[in-house]
Write an enzyme that holds these catalytic residues in place. Structure first.
Site, PDB file in Angstrom:
ATOM      1  N   CYS A  37     -28.658 -21.308  28.721  1.00 62.29           N
ATOM      2  CA  CYS A  37     -28.396 -22.474  27.862  1.00 62.29           C
ATOM      3  C   CYS A  37     -27.696 -22.093  26.564  1.00 62.29           C
ATOM      4  CB  CYS A  37     -29.682 -23.221  27.568  1.00 62.29           C
ATOM      5  SG  CYS A  37     -30.324 -24.056  29.021  1.00 62.29           S
ATOM      6  N   HIS A  70     -29.818 -27.097  20.720  1.00 62.55           N
ATOM      7  CA  HIS A  70     -29.846 -27.258  22.176  1.00 62.55           C
ATOM      8  C   HIS A  70     -30.905 -28.296  22.543  1.00 62.55           C
ATOM      9  CE1 HIS A  70     -29.749 -26.495  26.367  1.00 62.55           C
ATOM     10  NE2 HIS A  70     -30.931 -25.922  26.420  1.00 62.55           N
ATOM     11  N   ASN A  88     -31.303 -32.095  29.440  1.00 66.34           N
ATOM     12  CA  ASN A  88     -30.755 -30.764  29.179  1.00 66.34           C
ATOM     13  C   ASN A  88     -29.551 -30.539  30.095  1.00 66.34           C
ATOM     14  OD1 ASN A  88     -30.191 -28.083  28.868  1.00 66.34           O
ATOM     15  ND2 ASN A  88     -32.284 -27.357  29.161  1.00 66.34           N
TER      16      ASN A  88
END
Ligand code: UT7
Length: 334
Positions: free
Chosen positions: A116, A257, A287
């Site tokens: 990520c 994030h 996400n």
């Protein structure tokens, strides 16, 4: 010291139309809207339903929009870095496919996978090419079709992820007080045991057994990942504030994030900033891995002003994490 800073001069994005709601998920696995909202903070996520359209397609759509918006010809691009953990295929790189799809011919391109944190790492790699003068116009595109590696029978993972793509244009400026100012990027490979995809690589290539054992999906032990994410994202973000003497009130936006609303809240608390200084769209997209940061910047673009201080921060598989400090380089475009 280099003559140039790299600064973002444009941003655009693409998300698929299909909306997967918590209600639909609760008909697929044993979960509820209330559990997902309380523990993660996601209401819905976008899913690319077309089987013949994957990360390259979404990335290319974002890049095409970016080129049109910034009035840039594909021929002017020197480098395209594609951040992704769900490449269309093992090789060639998805960045190469995107370049072909949008007509970029005078450039080099490749992929970068840091879980990520892929977009943040890719942004810094591109920044270094721009700062040295090696490349003048660079596209960083983050794109992930997470729905292809999410097991929709695993209730601990399937609510979290969604599909999407975002792209930025990075160019040099001689104004050393604007653009990407500093970064701290980190890795601790010990984290791989809690978050990985078991099969499909050279260690454990695809076989009937790996498919039967559902080893091509995300394997995640949520709690250790959560604990690391909360402490590490805050560590680097607070460090960046101290290093550049950024007081909480000086920060225009924190751009974190989007993995879990509780991770975002805890990080913001440790930075001493208020919720209205934090970009958040996790409720609508979940996400999207490499696309979370560009999707945020895209949605907030019209609120950003020249000189705004931003800290971008990520945490992901690896483990990888980091923080980038930048000063936004343009006023909202009319
Ligand atoms: O960007 C990539 C990095 N990934 C992350 O940042 C993810 C970090 N981890 C997390 O966000 C959280 O750990 C999760 C959202 C994955 C899980 O939340 P949690 O609060 O850590 O839950 P848990 O794993 O401790 O599970 C608590 C309970 C369990 O039931 P029991 O054993 O207490 O009876 C789970 O089985 O919640 C259960 N559970 C669910 N219940 C309803 C787990 N998933 C679900 C679900 N619906 N979807």
């Amino acid at each position: 010291m280099s003559k140039f800073n790299a600064h973002i001069t444009g941003i655009d994005a693409y998300v698929p139309d299909y909306i997967l709601t918590n209600d639909e998920l609760s008909r697929m696995v044993d979960t509820t809207d209330e559990w997902i909202m309380t523990r993660i903070g996601i209401k819905e996520r976008r899913i690319m339903k077309d089987k013949d359209k994957a990360s390259a397609f979404m990335g290319a759509e974002a890049v095409k929009k970016l080129l049109a918006k910034t009035n840039t010809s594909p021929d002017e691009i020197d480098l395209l870095v594609c951040a992704t953990v769900t490449p269309d295929m093992q090789f060639p790189a998805t960045g190469n496919i995107i370049s072909d799809m949008v007509g970029i011919k005078n450039a080099f391109s490749h992929d970068l996978n840091a879980g990520c944190s892929s977009f943040l790492y890719a942004l810094m790699e591109a920044t270094k090419y721009v700062e040295t003068g090696f490349a003048k116009k660079v596209i960083v595109v983050g794109t992930d079709k997470m729905s292809t590696i999410v097991d929709y029978t695993d209730r601990t993972v399937c609510p979290i992820f969604g599909d999407g793509a975002g792209a930025i244009l990075l160019e040099p400026t001689t104004d050393k007080d604007l653009g990407i100012i500093d970064a701290e990027l980190k890795v601790d490979g010990v984290g791989r045991k809690w978050l990985h995809q078991k099969a499909g690589g050279s260690l454990n290539p695809a076989s009937h057994e790996t498919v039967d054992a559902r080893e091509h999906y995300i394997y995640q032990e949520g709690q250790p990942v959560f604990k690391y994410a909360v402490s590490r994202m805050a560590d680097v973000s607070v460090d960046m504030m101290k290093k550049h003497d950024i007081k909480p009130d000086d920060l225009a936006w924190f751009v974190p994030h989007q993995a879990n609303m509780r991770i975002i809240d805890a990080t913001a608390r440790r930075m001493g900033i208020s919720p209205d200084q934090v970009m958040i769209n996790i409720q609508r997209y979940g996400n999207t891995t490499s696309a979370t940061l560009p999707l945020l910047l895209w949605e907030w673009e019209n609120k950003l002003k020249k000189g705004d201080k931003l800290i971008l921060s990520t945490f992901g598989a690896g483990f990888t994490w980091g923080a980038v400090y930048l000063k936004w380089a343009y006023d909202p475009k009319k």
